[in-house]
Every structure is written in structure tokens, then in C-alpha cells.
Design a protein around this motif. Structure first.
Motif, PDB file in Angstrom:
ATOM      1  N   LEU A  92       0.850  -1.188   0.000  1.00  0.00           N
ATOM      2  CA  LEU A  92       0.000   0.000   0.000  1.00  0.00           C
ATOM      3  C   LEU A  92       0.890   1.243   0.000  1.00  0.00           C
ATOM      4  O   LEU A  92       1.949   1.243   0.639  1.00  0.00           O
ATOM      5  N   VAL A  93       0.446   2.295  -0.666  1.00  0.00           N
ATOM      6  CA  VAL A  93       1.290   3.481  -0.863  1.00  0.00           C
ATOM      7  C   VAL A  93       0.452   4.750  -0.752  1.00  0.00           C
ATOM      8  O   VAL A  93      -0.656   4.819  -1.284  1.00  0.00           O
ATOM      9  N   LEU A  94       1.006   5.766  -0.091  1.00  0.00           N
ATOM     10  CA  LEU A  94       0.479   7.124  -0.144  1.00  0.00           C
ATOM     11  C   LEU A  94       1.318   7.921  -1.135  1.00  0.00           C
ATOM     12  O   LEU A  94       2.539   8.003  -0.998  1.00  0.00           O
ATOM     13  N   ASP A  95       0.672   8.501  -2.129  1.00  0.00           N
ATOM     14  CA  ASP A  95       1.339   9.352  -3.119  1.00  0.00           C
ATOM     15  C   ASP A  95       1.192  10.796  -2.667  1.00  0.00           C
ATOM     16  O   ASP A  95       0.115  11.378  -2.735  1.00  0.00           O
ATOM     17  N   TRP A  96       2.290  11.388  -2.216  1.00  0.00           N
ATOM     18  CA  TRP A  96       2.284  12.731  -1.631  1.00  0.00           C
ATOM     19  C   TRP A  96       2.937  13.703  -2.596  1.00  0.00           C
ATOM     20  O   TRP A  96       4.145  13.777  -2.717  1.00  0.00           O
ATOM     21  N   GLU A  97       2.081  14.461  -3.324  1.00  0.00           N
ATOM     22  CA  GLU A  97       2.552  15.438  -4.299  1.00  0.00           C
ATOM     23  C   GLU A  97       1.775  16.734  -4.124  1.00  0.00           C
ATOM     24  O   GLU A  97       0.719  16.759  -3.485  1.00  0.00           O
ATOM     25  N   GLY A  98       2.277  17.803  -4.729  1.00  0.00           N
ATOM     26  CA  GLY A  98       1.658  19.108  -4.562  1.00  0.00           C
ATOM     27  C   GLY A  98       0.477  19.360  -5.470  1.00  0.00           C
ATOM     28  O   GLY A  98      -0.430  20.114  -5.125  1.00  0.00           O
ATOM     29  N   TYR A  99       0.451  18.735  -6.653  1.00  0.00           N
ATOM     30  CA  TYR A  99      -0.609  19.001  -7.640  1.00  0.00           C
ATOM     31  C   TYR A  99      -1.942  18.481  -7.126  1.00  0.00           C
ATOM     32  O   TYR A  99      -2.059  17.332  -6.714  1.00  0.00           O
ATOM     33  N   GLN A 100      -2.958  19.321  -7.126  1.00  0.00           N
ATOM     34  CA  GLN A 100      -4.316  18.980  -6.690  1.00  0.00           C
ATOM     35  C   GLN A 100      -4.344  18.449  -5.254  1.00  0.00           C
ATOM     36  O   GLN A 100      -5.184  17.623  -4.914  1.00  0.00           O
ATOM     37  N   ASN A 101      -3.431  18.928  -4.433  1.00  0.00           N
ATOM     38  CA  ASN A 101      -3.348  18.491  -3.031  1.00  0.00           C
ATOM     39  C   ASN A 101      -3.512  19.709  -2.143  1.00  0.00           C
ATOM     40  O   ASN A 101      -2.581  20.496  -1.962  1.00  0.00           O
ATOM     41  N   ALA A 102      -4.694  19.859  -1.553  1.00  0.00           N
ATOM     42  CA  ALA A 102      -4.999  21.040  -0.740  1.00  0.00           C
ATOM     43  C   ALA A 102      -4.212  21.074   0.559  1.00  0.00           C
ATOM     44  O   ALA A 102      -4.107  22.128   1.192  1.00  0.00           O
ATOM     45  N   ALA A 103      -3.644  19.944   0.983  1.00  0.00           N
ATOM     46  CA  ALA A 103      -2.900  19.891   2.242  1.00  0.00           C
ATOM     47  C   ALA A 103      -1.389  19.918   2.022  1.00  0.00           C
ATOM     48  O   ALA A 103      -0.627  19.660   2.964  1.00  0.00           O
ATOM     49  N   TRP A 104      -0.959  20.237   0.824  1.00  0.00           N
ATOM     50  CA  TRP A 104       0.471  20.221   0.512  1.00  0.00           C
ATOM     51  C   TRP A 104       1.254  21.088   1.498  1.00  0.00           C
ATOM     52  O   TRP A 104       0.881  22.228   1.754  1.00  0.00           O
ATOM     53  N   GLY A 105       2.303  20.520   2.060  1.00  0.00           N
ATOM     54  CA  GLY A 105       3.101  21.222   3.057  1.00  0.00           C
ATOM     55  C   GLY A 105       2.703  20.884   4.486  1.00  0.00           C
ATOM     56  O   GLY A 105       3.426  21.232   5.425  1.00  0.00           O
ATOM     57  N   ASN A 106       1.592  20.182   4.670  1.00  0.00           N
ATOM     58  CA  ASN A 106       1.107  19.819   6.005  1.00  0.00           C
ATOM     59  C   ASN A 106       1.595  18.410   6.351  1.00  0.00           C
ATOM     60  O   ASN A 106       0.963  17.412   6.006  1.00  0.00           O
ATOM     61  N   SER A 107       2.706  18.331   7.058  1.00  0.00           N
ATOM     62  CA  SER A 107       3.298  17.035   7.384  1.00  0.00           C
ATOM     63  C   SER A 107       2.392  16.183   8.257  1.00  0.00           C
ATOM     64  O   SER A 107       2.407  14.948   8.177  1.00  0.00           O
ATOM     65  N   ASN A 108       1.595  16.831   9.088  1.00  0.00           N
ATOM     66  CA  ASN A 108       0.720  16.056   9.968  1.00  0.00           C
ATOM     67  C   ASN A 108      -0.341  15.305   9.175  1.00  0.00           C
ATOM     68  O   ASN A 108      -0.819  14.251   9.624  1.00  0.00           O
ATOM     69  N   TRP A 109      -0.723  15.826   8.015  1.00  0.00           N
ATOM     70  CA  TRP A 109      -1.688  15.125   7.165  1.00  0.00           C
ATOM     71  C   TRP A 109      -1.144  13.750   6.797  1.00  0.00           C
ATOM     72  O   TRP A 109      -1.868  12.749   6.845  1.00  0.00           O
ATOM     73  N   VAL A 110       0.130  13.705   6.447  1.00  0.00           N
ATOM     74  CA  VAL A 110       0.777  12.428   6.106  1.00  0.00           C
ATOM     75  C   VAL A 110       0.721  11.476   7.296  1.00  0.00           C
ATOM     76  O   VAL A 110       0.390  10.295   7.168  1.00  0.00           O
ATOM     77  N   ARG A 111       1.045  12.001   8.475  1.00  0.00           N
ATOM     78  CA  ARG A 111       1.052  11.189   9.699  1.00  0.00           C
ATOM     79  C   ARG A 111      -0.331  10.586   9.971  1.00  0.00           C
ATOM     80  O   ARG A 111      -0.457   9.390  10.255  1.00  0.00           O
ATOM     81  N   VAL A 112      -1.360  11.427   9.881  1.00  0.00           N
ATOM     82  CA  VAL A 112      -2.717  10.948  10.159  1.00  0.00           C
ATOM     83  C   VAL A 112      -3.120   9.867   9.157  1.00  0.00           C
ATOM     84  O   VAL A 112      -3.706   8.843   9.526  1.00  0.00           O
ATOM     85  N   PHE A 113      -2.792  10.073   7.896  1.00  0.00           N
ATOM     86  CA  PHE A 113      -3.168   9.114   6.856  1.00  0.00           C
ATOM     87  C   PHE A 113      -2.517   7.756   7.098  1.00  0.00           C
ATOM     88  O   PHE A 113      -3.205   6.724   7.113  1.00  0.00           O
TER      89      PHE A 113
END
Length: 399
Positions: free
Chosen positions: A111-132
Motif C-alpha cells: 500500500l502506498v500514499l502518493d504525496w505530491e503538490g498538484y491537486q493536493n490542498a494539504a500540501w506542506g502539512n506534514s501532519n496530514w501524512v502522519r494521520v493518513f
């Protein structure tokens, strides 16, 4: 002396046989990642050891080809993975949407989380990654890999990096290439996986693909997919007291063209149609009236991985979508490598005729090489380039 020589030769023969019989410890796996932009049969024919299939984005989009692409990976006995593209809405809701979509494959696929800036309203929010990632682990017992560009590894929190493997994207260039024995900066970041091009050409598929290496064996891949060794179904998500629907993400997908037009769009959105379309109309100004038509022009663009026609129109400033011609005849159905052509006004967003100067990027070109040391920054800003070092053959740059 002759007897000793025979003994030494015998020992040498045994060692040689052992070396031939035992595989090398380093057995990195070659692989691709695919989405709805590739054909539904790409994984049936392409040459790979593993394939990571796009499953979901936000809480309103599922790859329509996911099932067919996945079936071929499994039928060929290859290693399988799924990724979720972060939309930046509610992280818990997105994790649940992802897990529920890939539920039949949990314990069998990475399983993978794809963390990119395009169409990502939470870009720059590291805690979003943690919660996910924590939510995915709570539901499945699996820590997902996290994909991001090498330039943005700082956005991945230390506690996430200590639990989740990294899948790092970094290209030496985006010139056409096949599988490379050791890509540039391979292993520099301690990554589990490395993506080194989105312009890969390999046997079995006539089109550009993302090419990757997994730095390990199939057994190690399986450990990421199923750390406990027990394939168990994910726990059901708690039912919210009110529906958890990311209407903004759905509106973005509609504008991008993911839900088609007319009755097809209404059927796909179901009960969410009216609310989503209100958001769409607000974003687009609530009107379809056109400004006076500027001079006519023709521009061709080579579609790259991840492109949509609305994205290409935004990047080039050439509207409306109806003025674009695509090989399939359907502006919602384009593939990397397609040549799409604009035949219409130079821009539908201005109030008077304007001249749009466009440079088509050629293989091996750089931004500073094209526009000079004094001009590349202005061009990067004009075209909204998040990474000025990453441009692609066929890309249109306004200047």
C-alpha cells in the motif's frame, strides 16, 4: 605437488558451482506504476517484476481501470501494489476511502500514499501524512510506503519515516530511457523504492511509463505488503453520523474531466451531483459566455503522464476544451504519448486578442538553457513550475 594441485582444483570447482547455484544477495526488482492514463491492458503485456496501480484520489475518485490492471498483475504472478493520491481533504476519510477500495487485496499488495503538490490542498502539512498512514495501519496492520519527490522529503515526519518505507522520485533527466542498472543517486536517501523517470520505454508496451526499482527481493516486498504474515481483512471503518463526502475534491475531479459530461456525469455523481455542480459553477464563474474571439492558431502538445485536457488547457492558456482535438475523439480519454492539437483562438480568457508565445521543450533541454540565466525564473513563475529543474520533452512553456 600434483596431488595438492588436484585438491585445490577440486575445491575451486566446488566454490564455482556454489556461486552458480546461489543467486546474488542483491536482487532488486524492476517495476512500473500505472493509472487510468495508461491502457487497461498495460500490465498484461509490459515487462516488469512489480506493478503499483493507482487506486484512489481524495474521497471521490477511483481508477476505472484498477480492476483490469490488477487482474493482469495477479494472473502473471507478479508483485502488486496500490497507491492513493492525496487530495488534501480529511486525511482519515481519504485513508478509509483507500482501504475500503483495495480491501480484497490487503495482505497481498503493498500500500502506498502518493504525496505530491498538484491537486493536493494539504500540501506542506506534514501532519496530514502522519494521520493518513496511522489510519491505514490501524485499519490494516500495514504501514504504507510514502511516495514523494526527493526535493520534498522534508515534509515527511521523522516518525513516519521510521515506520514507513520511502518511495523517492528523482530524475537525472526525463530523456527517454529503459530500465537502468543503477539510476542516478540510487539509494542516496535510504529509500525502499526509487522512481527515476516518467519517460520509460520497455518491452511489451508502446508508450511512456514511470520506471522504478524496489531495493530488495520479492520476499522483502511481501513483508511490506503483509508484515505479520497473516492475511486478514481490514477492520470496517466506523460509520460517521453524517456522510463524509469531500465535495471540493469531487468538484476538482469534475473540472479535470474525470466524470465526463451530461447524463454520464449525473449518473457517476449520483446524489452528490447538484451540490458538486454548484461548486463547479462557482469556480468557473457560473457562466459559459466567451470573450471576443482572438486570432486563430494551431498548437500541438505531447501528453505526459498525469495530464488531463483541462490541465493542458490551463498550462497553455488555450481554451475552450471543445477546440482541442484528441486521437480518441473524447477529451476525457487521453494517454501519455498522444499528440493533442488545439485549433482555435489563442486564448478564451482574455478580453482582447493577444499573442501567446510558446516553446515546445526538446529532449535534453533545460530551463536556463532555453531562456538564459536572466530569463528562466520569469518563465518558471509564468508557467507555475514548482520545480524549475523538471521539464519534459513535448511540454509547452509560455514566455
Amino acid at each position: 605437488m600434483p596431488k595438492l594441485k588436484k585438491q585445490l582444483m577440486a575445491v575451486s570447482g566446488i566454490l564455482l558451482a556454489a556461486c552458480l547455484a546461489v543467486p546474488l544477495a542483491i536482487a532488486d526488482m524492476r517495476g512500473i506504476d500505472v493509472s487510468g492514463w495508461q491502457s487497461p491492458t498495460v500490465t498484461c503485456t509490459a515487462d516488469y517484476d512489480f506493478a503499483v496501480v493507482k487506486a484512489t484520489q481524495g474521497t471521490g475518485f477511483t481508477n476505472g481501470y484498477m480492476t483490469s490492471q490488477t487482474r493482469c498483475v495477479q494472473q502473471r504472478g507478479k508483485s502488486l501494489g496500490f497507491y492513493h493520491y492525496a487530495g488534501g481533504g480529511n486525511a482519515t476519510a481519504e485513508a478509509d476511502y483507500f482501504v475500503n477500495t483495495v480491501r480484497p487485496y490487503v495482505g497481498k499488495a503493498v500500500l502506498v500514499l502518493d504525496w505530491e503538490g498538484y491537486q493536493n490542498a494539504a500540501w506542506g502539512n506534514s501532519n496530514w501524512v502522519r494521520v493518513f498512514v496511522n489510519r491505514v495501519h490501524d485499519r490494516t496492520g500495514v504501514w504504507p510506503l510514502v511516495y514523494t519527490s526527493a526535493a520534498y522529503l522534508y515534509q515527511i515526519p521523522a516518525d513516519v519515516r521510521s515506520r514507513c518505507g520511502l518511495w523517492v522520485a528523482q530524475y537525472a533527466s526525463n530523456a527517454a530511457t529503459g530500465y537502468q542498472s543503477r539510476p542516478w543517486n540510487y539509494g542516496k536517501y535510504g529509500e525502499a523504492m526509487r522512481q527515476y523517470t516518467s519517460n520509460g520505454w520497455i518491452n511489451g508496451y508502446n508508450g511512456p511509463l514511470d520506471l522504478n526499482y524496489f531495493r530488495g527481493t520479492r520476499e522483502q516486498w511481501n513483508k511490506y505488503a503483509n508484515p505479520s504474515g497473516n492475511a486478514s481483512a481490514p477492520s470496517p471503518a466506523p460509520q460517521p453520523s453524517t456522510p463524509s463526502v469531500d465535495y471540493e475534491a469531487l468538484a476538482t475531479a469534475v473540472i479535470r474531466g474525470d466524470y465526463g459530461n451530461g447524463d454520464a456525469r449525473r449518473a457517476a455523481l449520483g446524489v452528490n451531483y447538484d451540490r458538486v455542480m454548484r461548486i463547479v459553477n462557482q469556480r468557473l464563474g457560473g457562466s459559459t459566455t466567451s470573450a471576443p474571439a482572438p486570432a486563430m492558431k494551431t498548437v500541438s502538445v505531447v501528453v505526459r503522464s498525469g495530464d488531463t485536457m483541462s490541465g493542458i488547457a490551463t498550462r497553455t492558456g488555450l481554451w475552450p476544451l471543445s477546440a482541442w482535438r484528441v486521437p480518441s475523439g473524447n477529451v476525457n480519454l487521453i494517454y501519455p504519448g498522444n499528440v493533442v492539437t488545439y485549433r482555435g483562438a489563442s486564448s478564451s480568457t482574455g478580453s482582447a486578442a493577444t499573442t501567446v508565445r510558446v516553446h515546445v521543450v526538446k529532449s535534453g533541454e533545460t530551463l536556463s538553457g532555453i531562456f538564459g540565466a536572466s530569463g528562466w525564473q520569469r518563465v518558471a513563475q509564468l508557467n507555475g513550475l514548482a520545480n524549475p529543474n523538471l521539464i519534459y520533452p513535448g511540454q509547452l512553456l509560455r514566455y
